[in-house]
Design a protein around this motif. Structure first.
Motif, mmCIF file in Angstrom:
data_model
loop_
_atom_site.group_PDB
_atom_site.id
_atom_site.type_symbol
_atom_site.label_atom_id
_atom_site.label_comp_id
_atom_site.label_asym_id
_atom_site.label_seq_id
_atom_site.Cartn_x
_atom_site.Cartn_y
_atom_site.Cartn_z
ATOM 1 N N THR A 47 0.824 -1.213 0.000
ATOM 2 C CA THR A 47 0.000 0.000 0.000
ATOM 3 C C THR A 47 0.854 1.256 0.000
ATOM 4 O O THR A 47 0.552 2.238 -0.685
ATOM 5 N N ASP A 48 1.945 1.224 0.762
ATOM 6 C CA ASP A 48 2.798 2.410 0.914
ATOM 7 C C ASP A 48 3.929 2.474 -0.111
ATOM 8 O O ASP A 48 4.737 3.405 -0.077
ATOM 9 N N LYS A 76 1.970 7.155 -3.827
ATOM 10 C CA LYS A 76 1.862 5.825 -3.248
ATOM 11 C C LYS A 76 0.887 4.970 -4.053
ATOM 12 O O LYS A 76 -0.086 5.472 -4.619
ATOM 13 N N GLY A 100 -1.228 2.789 -2.824
ATOM 14 C CA GLY A 100 -2.476 3.100 -2.140
ATOM 15 C C GLY A 100 -3.525 2.010 -2.076
ATOM 16 O O GLY A 100 -4.645 2.255 -1.628
#
Length: 676
Positions: free
Chosen positions: A409-410, A422, A424
């Motif tokens: 995600t990051d 990012k 995300g």
């Protein structure tokens, strides 16, 4: 997809062919590799005269086995132990499919996929893999280190052993590729030319699609006084599985053109499915060429006004804008080949894998990488909406890949440069699974070789078998030796009941205490294939409340498979040199317990004690922390998922065992890994 179904008599015949290194009869070949023969029959080419036309130069070397023998051995060994889910990370939003991180021997896992029997992969993998991308150790004799220099995997295999290892895996990878699948291998100059010959032999020379040149790590090297040129590039060899395979056109940015123009929609080379339909008309490329785009891309570009029929020639053209892109060729030195985001050695760049995956697959296709390493293939496949399966045997690699997916995600979006936003999105459901073992009674007759087998597995753990009757001394069956004055049991896998139905668990251990009359105490060792044990070292109490410390000496199935291939067990039993040679070739597959004691120190930790059972190259015990390879740290372990934050290598640990570690909390946990 046709399934492998063999009768007991056929299995016996295959066993004989494998053991005697004879070709498998033609009537059984169709059952071992049904997809290949179905393809020949469908193409109307099921005759040896036609096949003769495809003969190409080959190489012969020690240890090269017939393809039929390799496939036969997989069918013989079968799938006695299933793939086991170690950890599952799922949010219930991806149907019944879960992406896989496979911990274990990739060859064993490929055999499981080929056999198509295990519930975890049955009818989900074989014949359904659209892209295989592998970046194996290059067989140079080097050892590759992670950030800080500690070894993460070994490339010690060399010569014929390395070539046959690649070939054997490629045989199974080809079998599980979809009929329109594509195979990529990253290789360097040391064995690249030999690998191409074996792949030409396997896939067919006409299936070779080219050698793509990619960047290595760039270093400033002075040439003065050197006797060789610095290596600046690696190669990607690309093969189609069949005539149904094709590229989805991928482009790179234009940087030189100042104005747009129309370009003929054909390129050098021959591809399958050459015809394209535009404005209701069907077009074929000129002789010796192919169309730049597949039909789907043609329709997309036509809708965008970027494909037309030339007003004068009525031939397809596409518009090249100075801000647009041009079709790729085999020179990929415009992007990085390696990056260093995870600290894992030889980490393939996301730019490289984005290009490979984009040009070969579409949304939902399955991508496989059985030399997973840092997990770049999985990370990019995830971001592109593909499904993925990756495999590696190193624990450092497994935790690196797990962390990369859990924290995706990051991470950065693809192809957006240093200042990329990012990604995300949370990872889709995935599992970490352990590759199971096969029924090794089928590759060696353990009833016939029971005595030699006992001596051999004792030797694996440096235990000498003596003439004394230890079973009588301890009044327990299957006790064949002593270690430091304590009994050693050899788990009786020569007995089908034990091999197939009985597992070492707490109930089994309690049964040993009961069988001893409740008086057993102290240490009790059990030598066992690792898949026969459901627990690790365990302490129970006897009838007098005294401790009984059960210590499990586990070894992988890989040891027995290598034994059956390279040695006869009768010859191996008394030879410490052969045992050492065998262990050297499969050392990474041992999962032996280590003992570590750690104290908190201001700004870090102090390792006060580390014990491992492994030996150095001279057969001596390591001293102090010498056998310690890596310490993995999760600074805020949640009790469920070990999310590695830091990898500390031996060279970064002080002589006093002190290591600086930032961010430690009351919930910090570590995993210690020895050099094997």
């Amino acid at each position: 997809m046709a399934k492998i179904e063999l009768t007991p008599a056929e299995l016996e015949l295959l066993t004989q062919c494998v053991n005697e290194q004879k070709d498998v009869p033609a009537e059984l070949l169709t059952k071992l590799s049904p997809a290949f023969f179905e393809k020949l029959a469908a193409d109307g080419r099921f005759d040896y005269k036609t096949l003769d036309k495809f003969k190409i130069p080959t190489i012969e070397y020690a240890g090269k086995r017939a393809e039929s023998i390799i496939l036969a051995q997989a069918a013989i060994t079968g799938g006695a132990a299933p793939l086991q889910v170690v950890r599952s990370f799922a949010n219930g939003k991806n149907g019944d499919w879960k992406n896989l991180i496979v911990q274990g021997d990739n060859l064993q896992f490929l055999k499981t996929c080929y056999l198509n029997q295990d519930p975890l992969v049955k009818d989900k993998v074989k014949g359904k893999i659209k892209l295989v991308y592998i970046d194996p150790p290059f067989g140079t004799g080097d050892e590759y280190g992670g950030r800080g220099g500690q070894n993460s995997y070994s490339a010690k295999l060399a010569g014929s052993e390395f070539i046959e290892g690649i070939r054997e895996r490629a045989i199974f990878l080809k079998e599980i590729l979809s009929n329109d699948g594509i195979f990529f291998i990253r290789i360097d100059h040391h064995f690249g030319h030999y690998v191409k010959i074996i792949l030409d032999e396997l896939f067919g020379k006409n299936s070779f699609q080219g050698e793509i040149v990619i960047n290595r790590i760039k270093k400033n090297v002075t040439q003065q006084g050197r006797q060789s040129l610095p290596t600046a590039n690696d190669s990607l060899f690309v093969y189609f599985k069949s005539e149904k395979s094709e590229f989805i056109s991928v482009f790179k940015k234009l940087c030189e053109e100042k104005s747009g123009y129309w370009r003929a929609m054909d390129s050098a080379g021959i591809r399958s499915n050459p015809k394209r339909v535009i404005e209701g008309q069907t077009f074929s490329p000129p002789a010796g060429r192919h169309f730049t785009f597949n039909q789907k891309r043609v329709e997309e570009l036509y809708s965008a006004g970027k494909i037309r029929l030339n007003p004068k020639t009525n031939r397809p053209e596409y518009w090249v804008d100075p801000k647009d892109e041009v079709a790729l060729d085999t020179n990929w030195t415009d992007i990085s080949g390696y990056t260093f985001t995870t600290g894992y050695p030889t980490e393939n760049s996301e730019l490289l894998l984005e290009r490979v995956i984009s040009m070969t697959t579409e949304n939902g296709d399955i991508v496989m990488d059985v030399f997973g390493g840092s997990g770049t293939t999985a990370a990019v496949a995830e971001k592109l909406g593909r499904r993925w399966i990756i495999c590696d045997f190193g624990k450092h690699a497994i935790y690196t890949m797990q962390k990369r997916m859990l924290n995706i995600t990051d991470s950065k979006k693809l192809n957006n440069g240093e200042k990329a936003a990012k990604y995300g999105q949370s990872p889709k459901p995935f599992c970490v699974v352990s590759a199971g073992a096969y029924d090794f009674t089928r590759i060696m007759d353990l009833r016939k070789n029971q005595d030699a087998y006992i001596t051999f597995v004792l030797g694996l753990f440096n235990i000498v078998r003596e003439k004394a009757d230890f079973s009588k001394k301890y009044k327990l069956p299957n006790v064949y030796a002593e270690k430091n004055g304590d009994p050693v049991e050899v788990f009786p896998v020569w007995d089908d009941e034990y091999l197939k139905n009985i597992r070492i668990d707490e109930e089994y251990l309690q049964g040993i205490i009961d069988a001893s009359g409740g008086k057993l105490k102290g240490d009790y060792y059990i030598i066992t294939p690792e898949t026969c044990a459901r627990i690790g070292d365990t302490t129970l109490k006897n009838i007098g409340k005294e401790k009984v410390n059960f210590k499990l000496l586990k070894f992988p199935y890989k040891v027995l498979e290598e034994l059956s291939r390279h040695f006869q067990i009768e010859e191996q039993a008394a030879s410490s040199s052969d045992i050492n040679r065998l262990i050297s070739s499969v050392g990474f597959y041992f999962n032996e317990e280590v003992k570590v004691e750690v104290e908190r120190k201001n700004g870090g930790i102090k390792i006060t004690k580390f014990n491992s059972g492994i030996l150095d190259k001279n057969g001596q015990r390591f001293k102090g922390l010498e056998s310690l390879a890596t310490v993995l740290v999760d600074v805020d372990y949640d009790g469920k998922i070990f999310d590695m934050d830091i990898a500390i290598y031996n060279k970064d640990i002080g002589e006093d065992g002190v290591v600086k570690v930032e961010g430690l909390t009351k919930d910090s946990h570590i995993i210690a890994i020895d050099k094997h």
